[in-house]
Structures are given as C-alpha cells and as structure tokens.
Design an enzyme around this catalytic site. Structure first.
Site, PDB file in Angstrom:
ATOM      1  N   LYS A  20       0.566  -1.153  -0.002  1.00 29.49           N
ATOM      2  CA  LYS A  20      -0.130   0.375   0.029  1.00 29.49           C
ATOM      3  C   LYS A  20       0.949   1.449  -0.248  1.00 29.49           C
ATOM      4  CE  LYS A  20      -4.577  -2.101   0.046  1.00 29.49           C
ATOM      5  NZ  LYS A  20      -5.464  -0.640  -0.567  1.00 29.49           N
ATOM      6  N   ARG A  70      -5.359 -10.417   2.624  1.00 36.23           N
ATOM      7  CA  ARG A  70      -5.569 -10.152   1.192  1.00 36.23           C
ATOM      8  C   ARG A  70      -3.390  -9.515   1.035  1.00 36.23           C
ATOM      9  NH1 ARG A  70      -5.520  -5.809  -2.634  1.00 36.23           N
ATOM     10  NH2 ARG A  70      -7.067  -6.884  -5.073  1.00 36.23           N
TER      11      ARG A  70
END
Length: 330
Positions: free
Chosen positions: A243, A277
């Site tokens: 991210k 995830r």
C-alpha cells in the site's frame, strides 16, 4: 506477544469457514492492465491462471479476482468488459481449486474460495454465476443493489470504508477529526444497510480501507487503532499489501514493499484480523508460520529438521545447479 483470537463463522453460498483459529491468506489475481502493482505483468488468461495456481500452491485459501483496478483518475471499466475479464478467469480458477481438492492438496475443511473485487451489481452476478463466493466491494456499498445480489445468492460481502467514489483520489489531511471513530461509524451504518437488504450477518466481512480516501498518516492512525472494529463482531479483512502508506514510510515502489507489508501483517495478527489480502502469498505464509512457532501457537515436532536441499542456496552455472557454499552452517 500472543495475538488476540476472534473466532467467527463466515458463510459464502455453500461454503462455511470457521475463522480465528489461524489467519486466511487472500491472494490477489488482477485481470486489469492498469493495476498499480502488477499492471501488464500478467497479460492474458493463461498467465493469470498460472498466477492463481502459484498462489494456491503457496498457501492462498481465498483468491481475489478483479477486472478494474483501484488506480485513481481513470474512467470506470464498462460492465461488459469487466465481466469479460473476470468471468472466464473465475471459471478456470474454480476448476483449479477443485482439482487441488481432488488431489488432496487442499484441506476439505478449508476449501479454496474465489472472491470478485467489484462494486458493480451486474459484474457481481456474473462472477457468482461463474463460481465466485465472495464479493469484495471497495466502494463501501455505493450501490445498494450489490447487497441485494449477495442476499439473493448467499455470497459473502466485504464492506469497506471509503469516503470517495471508486477511482477518485481523495487526500485531505483535515477530512477526519478521528479516523478510527468515523471509520467505525461508517462501517456500522453500511453493515446495517446490508442487513436490511437481507444479507445475513454471517455473510459479512469488514475492511478498514487502508489508503482509500486516506492520507498515509490517516491510514497509519487508523491501523494503529483498528482493533476497535471488532466491536462490530464481524471478520476483519486486512488489505495492506504494497500500500501507499508503506511506500510513504519507506520510500519504496510497490514491488519493493514486501518488508513493510509483513510489518503491517504483524500488526493485523496482533489485533486478531482473520483475513489478509496479499500479493506475496509465499512470503506471508512463511512469516505467519515462523511467528506462530515463536509465539507458541504452533508447536514444532521434536523431529523438525532442515531438509538437506535447503541447507545452501542454489546457484545456476550454465545447465548445472550447484550449492552456493560447502562451509558448515552453524
């Protein structure tokens, strides 16, 4: 520190998963050419099926397939095009999972489940018809019909926090007075909306939405206090792989963020998240296994030993493969 355990049950059509005993890894299979992390790397159906096979072998128990990336500043993909990207891939991946189960490569108590990453009801219907059993909605139920699709089919639904519409970049350091409290309130309201549409509580998963309508600092603040989301009494999905907040902290490009991703994974384990995830399933599985052994959750057998072929790195020399060192390993 031993992680907190939150035992819950998830229903996804005919599949029932008991969560909490150990974390589940959700491997990412992008069917979009503009993914921020691997756009263009897996260009065709066969490449994507091969990736799915690799993730299954590495330990993924959920495969999340998306036909539209979350990359901002671009127009949404047309529904028909998105269906064309995901439905054939889902069919192939479901067949792969069934083959793995028949060969004894999958624990029948924890069957592989396919998830579709979409916020469009028509795409969700087509994906579920192709074999998907979870709808991973990154819009925060922007379209209420999506909840109706899950209510009618029995598919599980991921409800994610975001203050932006899909593909909109919203980076406002003054957007939240308390990002944890506001995320919790948003998810509570959207969960109630899903329940009112007929979705069963056991079908629901919540996701705090790292980076979605959040600056890196806001994401970090949210994840530091994310344990409060357990007040909802629902499974918690940690979608932290590669991210932006990790890149902001480390100064690294997406494919160089594995170490930061594993640090965020550790945070999720500490607070009892049930689903993670990730792109790098093999590394995440190794991390979880070693951590479980060191925290007492996994008791090694007394006969545990290093396999001889793993004692040294292998070095390719022409057509031969040789060990990298003949020195004894201490």
């Amino acid at each position: 520190m031993s992680p907190t355990v939150h035992a819950l049950r998830l229903r996804a059509c005919e599949v029932v998963l008991d969560l909490g005993e150990r974390p589940l890894l959700m491997g990412i299979v992008n069917a979009s050419p503009d993914s921020f992390s691997d756009g263009g790397r897996y260009r065709g159906l066969e490449d994507r099926v091969a990736l799915a096979r690799e993730l299954l072998a590495a330990g993924a128990e959920i495969l999340d397939i998306g036909g539209e990336s979350a990359t901002t500043g671009r127009a949404p993909v047309a529904v028909d095009e998105e269906i064309e990207r995901v439905a054939p891939l889902i069919e192939r991946v479901v067949a792969l999972a069934e083959e793995a189960g028949a060969a004894g490569g999958v624990d029948p108590r924890r069957p592989v489940v396919v998830s579709v990453d979409t916020y469009k009801p028509a795409v969700a219907r087509a994906a579920i018809a192709a074999g998907a059993r979870i709808v991973n909605d990154v819009s925060g139920l922007k379209d209420p019909e999506l909840a109706q699709v899950c209510a009618q089919t029995g598919a599980a639904l991921v409800v994610m926090h975001t203050a932006a519409v899909p593909r909109q970049r919203l980076q406002d350091p003054d957007l939240y007075s308390d990002v944890v409290v506001e995320t919790l309130a948003f998810l509570r309201e959207r969960v109630a909306q899903a329940l009112a549409a007929g979705v069963a509580r056991e079908q629901l998963i919540v996701d705090p939405g790292p980076d979605f309508a959040k600056t890196p600092a806001q994401t970090i603040e949210l994840l530091a206090g994310v344990e409060r989301l357990h007040e909802l009494g629902l499974p918690l999905l940690f979608a932290i792989s590669r991210k932006d907040f990790i890149g902001a902290l480390t100064g690294r490009a997406p494919r160089e963020r594995l170490a930061g991703t594993l640090a965020a994974l550790a945070c999720g384990l500490d607070v009892g998240a049930q689903i993670f995830r990730v792109h790098d399933v093999a590394a995440a599985a190794d991390f979880i296994k070693v951590r479980a052994a060191l925290t007492g959750l996994l008791a090694p057998q007394r006969t545990l030993a290093l396999a001889e072929e793993n004692r040294h790195d292998r070095v390719e020399t022409g057509s031969r493969v040789e060990t990298g060192s003949s020195r004894p390993v201490v």
